[in-house]
Design an enzyme around this catalytic site. Sequence first.
Site, PDB file in Angstrom:
ATOM      1  N   ARG A  77     -23.561   7.785   1.739  1.00 32.50           N
ATOM      2  CA  ARG A  77     -24.764   7.599   2.555  1.00 32.50           C
ATOM      3  C   ARG A  77     -24.927   9.202   3.012  1.00 32.50           C
ATOM      4  NH1 ARG A  77     -26.313   2.520   5.141  1.00 32.50           N
ATOM      5  NH2 ARG A  77     -24.484   1.836   4.662  1.00 32.50           N
ATOM      6  N   LYS A 184     -10.348  -5.357  -0.284  1.00 30.03           N
ATOM      7  CA  LYS A 184      -9.958  -7.334   0.820  1.00 30.03           C
ATOM      8  C   LYS A 184     -10.542  -5.950   1.808  1.00 30.03           C
ATOM      9  CE  LYS A 184      -6.140  -6.838   3.514  1.00 30.03           C
ATOM     10  NZ  LYS A 184      -5.435  -5.879   4.647  1.00 30.03           N
ATOM     11  N   ASP A 213      -5.386  -7.173  -4.263  1.00 33.58           N
ATOM     12  CA  ASP A 213      -4.202  -7.366  -3.592  1.00 33.58           C
ATOM     13  C   ASP A 213      -3.690  -6.220  -3.899  1.00 33.58           C
ATOM     14  OD1 ASP A 213      -2.160  -8.025  -2.061  1.00 33.58           O
ATOM     15  OD2 ASP A 213      -2.965 -10.248  -1.794  1.00 33.58           O
ATOM     16  N   HIS A 214      -3.337  -5.005  -3.470  1.00 33.49           N
ATOM     17  CA  HIS A 214      -2.791  -3.688  -3.837  1.00 33.49           C
ATOM     18  C   HIS A 214      -0.881  -4.424  -3.669  1.00 33.49           C
ATOM     19  CE1 HIS A 214      -1.862  -3.490   0.860  1.00 33.49           C
ATOM     20  NE2 HIS A 214      -1.377  -2.087  -0.047  1.00 33.49           N
ATOM     21  N   LYS A 218       2.534  -3.727  -6.442  1.00 33.19           N
ATOM     22  CA  LYS A 218       4.356  -2.912  -6.152  1.00 33.19           C
ATOM     23  C   LYS A 218       5.718  -3.435  -6.974  1.00 33.19           C
ATOM     24  CE  LYS A 218       3.137  -2.794  -1.460  1.00 33.19           C
ATOM     25  NZ  LYS A 218       3.280  -1.539  -0.817  1.00 33.19           N
ATOM     26  N   HIS A 276      -1.336 -11.004   0.742  1.00 33.36           N
ATOM     27  CA  HIS A 276      -0.275 -10.128   0.623  1.00 33.36           C
ATOM     28  C   HIS A 276       1.142 -11.420   1.189  1.00 33.36           C
ATOM     29  CE1 HIS A 276      -2.393  -6.903   0.952  1.00 33.36           C
ATOM     30  NE2 HIS A 276      -1.910  -6.223   1.947  1.00 33.36           N
ATOM     31  N   LYS A 376       2.767  -5.321  13.168  1.00 38.66           N
ATOM     32  CA  LYS A 376       2.809  -3.904  13.557  1.00 38.66           C
ATOM     33  C   LYS A 376       3.862  -3.561  14.827  1.00 38.66           C
ATOM     34  CE  LYS A 376      -1.226  -3.694  11.121  1.00 38.66           C
ATOM     35  NZ  LYS A 376      -0.803  -2.917   9.807  1.00 38.66           N
TER      36      LYS A 376
HETATM   37  C1  BG6 Z   1      -3.016  -3.193   3.932  1.00 37.17           C
HETATM   38  C2  BG6 Z   1      -3.624  -3.929   5.675  1.00 37.17           C
HETATM   39  O1  BG6 Z   1      -3.613  -4.301   3.092  1.00 37.17           O
HETATM   40  O2  BG6 Z   1      -1.810  -3.299   3.849  1.00 37.17           O
HETATM   41  C3  BG6 Z   1      -3.198  -2.911   6.639  1.00 37.17           C
HETATM   42  O3  BG6 Z   1      -5.105  -4.421   5.658  1.00 37.17           O
HETATM   43  C4  BG6 Z   1      -1.156  -3.155   6.547  1.00 37.17           C
HETATM   44  O4  BG6 Z   1      -2.520  -3.245   8.012  1.00 37.17           O
HETATM   45  C5  BG6 Z   1      -0.723  -2.770   4.646  1.00 37.17           C
HETATM   46  O5  BG6 Z   1      -0.365  -2.040   7.166  1.00 37.17           O
HETATM   47  C6  BG6 Z   1       0.572  -2.940   4.962  1.00 37.17           C
HETATM   48  O6  BG6 Z   1       0.649  -2.325   2.365  1.00 37.17           O
HETATM   49  P1  BG6 Z   1       1.908  -1.420   2.204  1.00 37.17           P
HETATM   50  O7  BG6 Z   1       1.789  -0.525   1.108  1.00 37.17           O
HETATM   51  O8  BG6 Z   1       2.085  -0.418   3.815  1.00 37.17           O
HETATM   52  O9  BG6 Z   1       2.786  -2.313   3.239  1.00 37.17           O
END
Ligand code: BG6
Length: 523
Positions: A77, A184, A213-214, A218, A276, A376
């Site tokens: 925006r 996500k 889903d990153h 990895k 994850h 966390k």
């Molecule tokens: C994200 C979460 O998908 O993954 C975060 O929303 C989290 O809360 C993060 O910190 C962790 O990813 P990575 O790659 O730093 O382990």
Amino acid sequence: MDKTSVVDEMRDSAAEKTPSPSYAFVDYCAVETPGPRGLVIFGASGDLTARKLMPSLYRLFAKGLLPNAFFVLGTSRSEMDDAGFRASMADAVRDAAPGVFEEAQWSRFAERLHYTAMRYEDDADFRKGLRERLQELERKFDTQGNRIFYLAVPPQVFSPVIENLGASGLSREERGCSHLVVEKPFGRDLESARELNRRIHRHFRENQIFRIDHYLAKETVQNLLMFRFANTIFEPLWNQRYVDHVQITAAETLGIGSRAGYYEQAGVLRDMFQNHMLQLLCLTAMEPPSAFIADRVRDEKAKVLRSLRRPDPASLEGTLALGQYGRGRIDGAAAAAYREEPGVAPDSLTPTYAAMTLFIDNWRWNGVPFYLRSGKGLASRRTEIAVHFKSVPFSMFPDSVEGPIASNVLVLGIQPGEGMSLTFQTKQPGSRICLNPVEMSFSYPKGVSLDAYEWVLLDCMLGDHMLFMREDSIELAWSILTPVLEAVSGGRGPRLSVYPAGSEGPAEAGRLFGASGRRWRPL
Ligand code: BG6
């Protein structure tokens, strides 16, 4: 249409739309480079674009992995012109990739960056503004109508963008491919995820959709499949006869930072478990796929989710522990409590830590507990999968050998220390009978290959779905978590324990092991 024809259709269509591959070499490995592509980023003035997408695109460019015929069209925006966008992205990349940023290279990359301001709810902005700009850039960069739409926007904006992409005809694959990348969170429970899938499917077919889903991108997570299925020595032991239990950990030292708006609504179960953690469990537990292609791998992961025993929402006490970080010390510095973080309600009941026991009801894993924990504000940052093997059935050694013989543990380290290690017993040199646990380990050298977002961006340009979530897996994962989330929000879950920031998490997490004598691996 039955499943097989859907899959065939997907493969044919992918083959049709994907030009023949070319390759570049990264760390002596051939990495396929995509054909001509135009990437549209919705949410281009946001945090994700600055922290992850743009630095990753720039690194891909620097490694020669982007096609020559390539451009980015950022949208949001905020009013900005191309020059303003390029300047703000230069700052972002300088911050996020300081060792890689190089002025001359950046200038060549920045020529491909463009920007147009738009309102996501306004169909005219899509039909005219976006469409016309896109066509102009496609002519200029000769990207042959191959488009990728990346939703780097908050989830409440997904729907208007998707509807307007459909209404303006941009979702249709006319000359080239039209891929949709969805970040996500994908829904907040089973019903909202189903609704989002329905909405997307009105305009995009499954083979056009890339749900991120990153974690799947990895390096060591990808390596898990090679490790399991390219070696013969582990697979015969990978079952209930030899495995006592599995621990999957994703621990972070950081708190929630500036993400209270999102996190207060999500909590750790939605943020880490639905995606994850369950994906790591699937890769650990799945059967060998018949081929290393996206849909065969995703079929096997879906089977694991179908075999997962649903936790009984009426008796979560023994299978779930929840915590929230209080004040403490992390790396020697005072750390605030979750409830003191900016934007968090002072009486918030959002869990920042969860530990959960899950069982897979199939022949391979019958009776083997999978213990999952994530949180966390913990003592260290560590993501790993630890496979604990059974103890020897009988010890022939005399009583002078102290204590029970420790069982073998295979640890797949995901981060930091990417690699793996196996502990086993040896004889202590010198003394007559004294056991000595030793570790055999392998670690990846630092900085090789591509990071998770580089893989994700590359693969959605290549049209490879291996690292992305399919519709069925997303909904299966929500079907496991939703009853748990409802029980917790209805006050029928376990008590929320406060743990000091910088600690191992709440002591209650030990309750999951009952009288088994097992314990969490120290963080
Ligand atoms: C994200 C979460 O998908 O993954 C975060 O929303 C989290 O809360 C993060 O910190 C962790 O990813 P990575 O790659 O730093 O382990």
